[in-house]
Design an enzyme around this catalytic site. Structure first.
Site, PDB file in Angstrom:
ATOM      1  N   ARG A   1       0.757  -1.309  -0.076  1.00 18.76           N
ATOM      2  CA  ARG A   1      -0.080  -0.111   0.124  1.00 18.76           C
ATOM      3  C   ARG A   1       0.843   1.273   0.005  1.00 18.76           C
ATOM      4  O   ARG A   1       0.141   2.256   0.220  1.00 18.76           O
ATOM      5  CB  ARG A   1      -0.976   0.047   1.121  1.00 18.76           C
ATOM      6  CG  ARG A   1      -2.265  -0.918   0.914  1.00 18.76           C
ATOM      7  CD  ARG A   1      -3.038  -1.006   2.466  1.00 18.76           C
ATOM      8  NE  ARG A   1      -3.211   0.469   2.983  1.00 18.76           N
ATOM      9  CZ  ARG A   1      -2.982   0.756   4.055  1.00 18.76           C
ATOM     10  NH1 ARG A   1      -2.204  -0.111   4.755  1.00 18.76           N
ATOM     11  NH2 ARG A   1      -3.233   1.726   4.668  1.00 18.76           N
ATOM     12  N   LYS A   2       2.162   1.175  -0.232  1.00 20.61           N
ATOM     13  CA  LYS A   2       2.998   2.309  -0.303  1.00 20.61           C
ATOM     14  C   LYS A   2       2.845   3.059  -1.632  1.00 20.61           C
ATOM     15  O   LYS A   2       3.767   2.959  -2.652  1.00 20.61           O
ATOM     16  CB  LYS A   2       4.327   1.957   0.020  1.00 20.61           C
ATOM     17  CG  LYS A   2       4.656   1.472   1.399  1.00 20.61           C
ATOM     18  CD  LYS A   2       6.089   1.087   1.634  1.00 20.61           C
ATOM     19  CE  LYS A   2       6.134   0.447   3.147  1.00 20.61           C
ATOM     20  NZ  LYS A   2       7.723  -0.110   3.562  1.00 20.61           N
ATOM     21  N   THR A   3       1.619   3.558  -1.894  1.00 19.35           N
ATOM     22  CA  THR A   3       1.397   4.013  -3.183  1.00 19.35           C
ATOM     23  C   THR A   3       1.222   5.502  -3.138  1.00 19.35           C
ATOM     24  O   THR A   3       1.078   6.334  -2.133  1.00 19.35           O
ATOM     25  CB  THR A   3       0.149   3.394  -3.877  1.00 19.35           C
ATOM     26  OG1 THR A   3      -0.968   3.568  -3.139  1.00 19.35           O
ATOM     27  CG2 THR A   3       0.379   1.788  -4.162  1.00 19.35           C
TER      28      THR A   3
END
Length: 269
Positions: free
Chosen positions: A124-126
């Site tokens: 989820r490191k977007t």
């Protein structure tokens, strides 16, 4: 799917209130050209950008296609003014997405050197507002999206364990999720992997372990519980982790550290 409100925001940001630069009369054609080799992605988003201003996309390569320097990945036709207004947004989006797809493909290829089954997954490191584009780019590169958002799976992390304890945390979330929702538990030591499984984890995340520690943890897990390796894994270390027997290798770098692929946009024949 990119909504009109997001496209409007992109155009307001780039065009501003008094665009003289692109006041060019007449009709023209345009083409998006790769300046280096890689894996194409983001063409669907670029098509939406051009369509939003009434420009027709006449040709586009498929997402996931390997491309070389000089390859045309997208062609358009329409009013010159609108093509010029849209081209920088399209170039930026395609460059960013293709960079992610290219990095992902490199990671997948590295994993395939030792394993035909392990999945290379994103996290989820977007970038806020760009998750859909970035996750689709991961898929274009042959990777797995992992969770698209918090509703897709419960992940019991170190902070949850610190607040509630491992068994209580898993039980707490198990009471609240649908039967279709998996629970993943993060552990940082091999000896804790079977404890997470016994507490009811469907997936055990082996975080920040060496390949040797990861292999040890995998051996301690019962059949039916998936193992995921994560934490600072690079293209260079992917094969070592893929060889441990894990089911998934997740890499935040796929989305937060991939360099954009270089493209240029040219009008006319």
């Amino acid at each position: 799917m990119i909504h009109d409100s997001q496209l409007e925001h992109w155009f307001r940001e780039d065009v501003g209130h008094h665009d003289v630069t692109n006041q060019v009369p007449g009709e023209t054609t345009g083409r998006l050209v790769a300046k280096e080799s890689g894996v194409a992605a983001g063409l669907d988003a670029a098509a939406r950008v051009f369509d939003y201003v009434g420009v027709e996309v006449t040709e586009a390569v498929d997402a996931g296609s390997r491309i070389d320097a000089g390859d045309v990945v997208l062609r358009v036709t329409g009013p010159a003014r609108d093509i010029l207004r849209a081209e920088r947004i399209a170039v930026n989006v395609v460059g960013h997405a293709s960079g992610i797809a290219t990095h992902t493909r490199a990671a997948v290829d590295a994993a395939r050197e030792v394993s035909d089954d392990v999945r290379i997954a994103a996290t989820r490191k977007t970038t806020p507002g760009l998750r859909g584009i970035e996750k689709r780019a991961v898929v274009a590169g042959g990777g797995d999206t992992h969770r698209l958002d918090l509703s897709h799976m419960v992940m019991v992390k170190d902070n949850h364990v610190a607040e509630m304890g491992l068994e209580r945390a898993v039980a707490h979330f198990r009471e609240r999720v649908s039967f279709a929702t998996k629970i993943e538990v993060e552990v940082e030591a091999a000896v804790d992997a079977p404890l997470a499984a016994e507490a009811g984890a469907d997936v055990v995340l082996l975080d920040n372990m060496t390949p040797e520690e990861t292999a040890e943890a995998v051996d301690l897990l019962p059949d039916g519980v998936l193992a995921e390796a994560s934490g600072g894994i690079t293209l260079e270390t992917v094969p070592a982790y893929a060889a441990t027997g894990v089911d998934v290798v997740s890499m935040g770098s796929l989305t937060h550290s991939a360099a954009s692929l270089d493209y240029s946009f040219r009008t006319g024949e």
